[in-house]
Design an enzyme around this catalytic site. Structure first.
Site, PDB file in Angstrom:
ATOM      1  N   VAL A 112       0.815  -1.217   0.000  1.00 20.01           N
ATOM      2  CA  VAL A 112       0.000   0.000   0.000  1.00 20.01           C
ATOM      3  C   VAL A 112       0.851   1.271   0.000  1.00 20.01           C
ATOM      4  O   VAL A 112       2.050   1.235   0.270  1.00 20.01           O
ATOM      5  CB  VAL A 112      -0.966   0.015   1.207  1.00 20.01           C
ATOM      6  N   GLU A 113       0.184   2.412  -0.290  1.00 17.72           N
ATOM      7  CA  GLU A 113       0.816   3.743  -0.388  1.00 17.72           C
ATOM      8  C   GLU A 113       2.003   3.736  -1.340  1.00 17.72           C
ATOM      9  O   GLU A 113       3.053   4.303  -1.070  1.00 17.72           O
ATOM     10  CB  GLU A 113       1.244   4.250   0.998  1.00 17.72           C
ATOM     11  N   GLY A 114       1.825   3.087  -2.478  1.00 20.40           N
ATOM     12  CA  GLY A 114       2.885   2.974  -3.473  1.00 20.40           C
ATOM     13  C   GLY A 114       3.612   1.662  -3.291  1.00 20.40           C
ATOM     14  O   GLY A 114       4.364   1.495  -2.332  1.00 20.40           O
TER      15      GLY A 114
END
Length: 756
Positions: free
Chosen positions: A425-427
């Site tokens: 997640v988040e990149g």
């Protein structure tokens, strides 16, 4: 002449081009110690003066009080099976202010520092969906965006209700076709004038992977805004915009779940002709089209908080478990922690826990000091989540069967199962490493690259001349500096200390110079193709990451008073950091496939790189010394491993009973050794230690009190290595849902799939 050079460089596309979204990302946040390392001549005196604080009394009281109580209230095994956060836990979170840690006190929140929020997130990371409920309201989302960009009316309306948990937020960004490439979202918002004369937005969207969406009632939605009539005065396509939606709005659908590994509340959000006033844009209509900038600016510091806290928690949890377990578990009549293969795993876990905690505190303190370093934040996100996952794998390896058998007494299993979530997640880490860290850093953190690219794009010859001359001077200086530092193995680098850690500053300075030279070669020789050379870019990211870890580790050692007992851990850690930098350089040299320069690096360059390495890594003897730091109870174990994760009671399953046994075994280790020695020498002839105790007392080998301590320790040892056993009723599950028809209805399933 410079006009001709500018035109030739532009035509040849030697330097990478920058898109509008990339430019917004580059302009967001700030350059920090990453700029020093890109310079080739870092100022270690300045780096060592960066703050390395503790928590405020209020923050520490919160950790010791409500957070500790939360750990005791949550039944993690039940939660992992039911996936449902009990109502009493919801009420406790609201009552104690867990939803408002980030919100200023004037709006009813706690106003905690970045470091304080990170500490809470680290301590609650082990609580699965409950930990997630603490993270999301206190990181990138409605509260943070409103605090930075909201109108006064929006702040007054939303922030107090977010602080109390009346509003539970989620952030709607990811879509089926827009994951790591978040700028490609297709969610549409159309501006129109309603019959009552108000300017409104009509929203249509499908979002997925949205954490807390099933239980949220406030959505921060990122969408592409279209204004066909120019009502907002920002053209027909203002760009990405963040809009606030409340549950219950017509056309907005929340409540469905995905089922992530390591379950937590996550699901899709659907919107069909959802109509809201233009005032629902965060910051009001004037902030239409500014959503991407908002996200990039907040991620500059925000990415350093929640996910790194979880990654560090994983590493510390692994260290907290494997150190004691390696001494409690015996095979071949010795603790497994004395076996070199196990010792190596325990040592690496201990050292990485020390390193990662240093980076968490150093970077959070930097954010609190006003820095918003997107490159450093990306490093922290990528490295802490991957290293935390690796430490859990090492821990599972040491704990073997006790690690893979699930139940209330499994210590690391839930963290191991859910670790890929943080990596994703988040990149996704793959793209963070191969695209973001060096791709952004090479342009933003380099002292001349951004100025040169700007002049090139604007055809500004005077600015281009100034930037190019500066860049050439920078490159020549670093090339000469690199030769000297290679020949002297960094002896010319100025270290801020004179103790035995000074050598590591010198080697880090030497590594920084080589990194700067290689960066310039990549920018000019690979140039515009760097975006496609993800593997090469990833190796640059690795070198930069491990230099950062070296700096933060040395800062921690200095800030904590240069404890002599920590020196073995620091030596191991720095040798390992430098070894990883060395490996990254070897990979760059081997894969720099450009004419002439590539050949020089691949052949003579690699030869000299190998015969004059930055580090060969820690030795086996160093493994034993570092492993010992977390194999004995005491202050050092607490600081490196268990500190910040909670204090389990002796009667708690899993970690509680393990620590109880470990303390008893450590306290009785010396008399137990005397008994075993007597058995080996034939003074006592019985098959086991427990059977030998009465004879050992009779023979004067130990006292009756010592015998009783050994009995208690051995009883606790046997209990600590047991795994959970389930009867048939508990083991088997006869159905996946209380509503079996729902899963058998193929038409319904197809409809849902089509809707997605």
């Amino acid at each position: 002449m410079f006009s001709m050079i500018l035109n030739k460089l532009d035509k040849a596309k030697v330097l990478p081009r920058i898109s509008d979204t990339e430019r917004q990302a580059l302009n967001a946040g700030s350059v920090w110690i990453d700029g020093d390392l890109f310079s080739g001549n870092p100022d270690f005196h300045s780096m060592m003066r960066e703050a390395y604080p503790g928590l405020s009394p209020e923050e520490q009281d919160f950790l010791d009080g409500p957070v500790e109580e939360l750990l005791r209230r949550v039944d993690r095994w039940e939660l992992s099976n039911t996936r449902r956060v009990p109502d009493e836990i919801w009420a406790f979170l609201r009552e104690k202010g867990f939803f408002g840690l980030i919100i200023p006190k004037e709006y009813g929140g706690s106003g905690f520092s970045t470091l304080g929020r990170s500490a809470v997130m680290m301590k609650t990371a082990q609580l699965g969906p409950v930990g997630t409920m603490v993270v999301i309201p206190n990181t990138l989302g409605a509260a943070e965006l409103l605090m930075s960009y909201g109108t006064d009316a929006q702040k007054s309306h939303y922030l107090p209700k977010l602080a109390t948990g009346e509003f539970v937020p989620c952030f709607g960004l990811t879509e089926p076709t827009a994951g790591s490439d978040a700028a490609s979202i297709r969610a549409q918002g159309e501006v129109f004038k309603a019959e009552d004369g108000q300017i409104k937005l009509r929203l249509n969207f499908t979002k997925r992977y949205i954490t807390l969406a099933p239980v949220a009632n406030l959505v921060s939605l990122a969408c592409q805004l279209r204004d066909p009539d120019g009502l907002l005065g920002r053209g027909e396509f203002p760009g990405i915009t963040v809009v606030l939606l409340e549950k219950g709005m017509k056309g907005l659908r929340l409540g469905d779940h995905h089922l992530p590994i390591g379950p937590f509340d996550n699901g899709p959000i659907y919107g069909e002709d959802v109509v809201v006033p233009a005032d629902n844009i965060i910051g009001g209509p004037d902030q239409a089209g500014q959503g991407w900038r908002m996200l990039m600016e907040q991620l500059g510091g925000g990415r350093a908080v929640s996910l790194p806290a979880g990654g560090v928690a994983s590493a510390k949890a692994a260290a907290a478990a494997v150190g004691p377990y390696s001494m409690v578990r015996e095979q071949f009549d010795i603790p497994i922690g004395w076996m070199e293969g196990v010792t190596a795993k325990v040592a690496r876990t201990a050292a990485m826990a020390y390193v990662l905690e240093s980076s968490r505190i150093y970077v959070c303190a930097g954010v609190d000091a006003g820095h918003h370093p997107p490159v450093i934040s990306a490093i922290l996100k990528q490295q802490t989540t991957e290293l935390g996952q690796q430490m859990l794998i090492d821990g599972m390896d040491v704990m073997a069967g006790a690690g893979v058998m699930q139940g209330p007494n499994n210590i690391l299993g839930s963290g191991y199962i859910s670790a890929p979530v943080s990596v994703t997640v988040e990149g996704a880490n793959i793209l963070t490493r191969t695209l973001m860290i060096f791709g952004q850093g090479a342009v933003r953190c380099h002292p001349y690259a951004l100025a040169t690219l700007g002049a090139l794009e604007n055809k500004d010859v005077p600015a281009f001349r100034k930037a190019l001359i500066g860049w050439l001077g920078h490159s020549i200086a670093n090339f000469g500096r690199g030769i000297v530092r290679s020949l002297t193995r960094g002896a010319t680098v100025k270290a801020p200390v004179s103790d035995e850690t000074a050598r590591y500053f010198k080697k880090l300075g030497w590594a920084s110079t080589r990194f700067a030279v290689l960066t310039d070669l990549a920018m000019f020789c690979v140039g515009g193709k760097l975006k496609q050379r993800g593997q090469l870019s990833g190796r640059f990211a690795d070198a930069l990451s491990w230099m950062v870890f070296g700096v933060t580790t040395l800062r921690r050692f200095q800030a904590e008073g240069s404890r002599k007992e920590d020196l073995p851990v620091v030596h191991w850690a720095l040798k390992y950091c430098l070894l990883e930098v060395q490996r990254a350089f070897e990979g760059i040299y081997a894969n720099f496939d450009t004419p002439v320069v590539g050949w020089l690096l691949r052949y003579p360059g690699r030869f000299f790189l190998k015969i004059n390495p930055l580090s060969s890594g820690p030795s086996d003897a160093e493994d034993r010394r570092v492993a010992a730091a977390i194999q004995m109870p005491g202050d050092q174990y607490q600081r490196i491993a268990l500190g910040g994760l909670g204090s389990p009671r002796d009667d708690e399953p899993g970690m509680g009973r393990l620590l109880h046994a470990w303390r008893l075994i450590s306290a009785s280790a010396e008399p137990l050794m005397r008994v075993k020695k007597a058995m080996r020498h034939g003074k006592i002839r019985v098959p086991g230690v427990i059977e030998a105790l009465d004879l050992a007392v009779t023979e004067g080998v130990i006292s009756e009190e010592e015998a009783q301590r050994i009995r208690e320790a051995e009883t606790a040892r046997l209990a600590a290595i047991q795994v959970d056993v389930f009867d048939k009723e508990d083991y088997y599950r006869d159905s996946l849902s209380r509503d079996n028809d729902r899963h058998d209805d193929s038409d319904h399933s197809l409809a849902r799939a089509a809707n997605e």
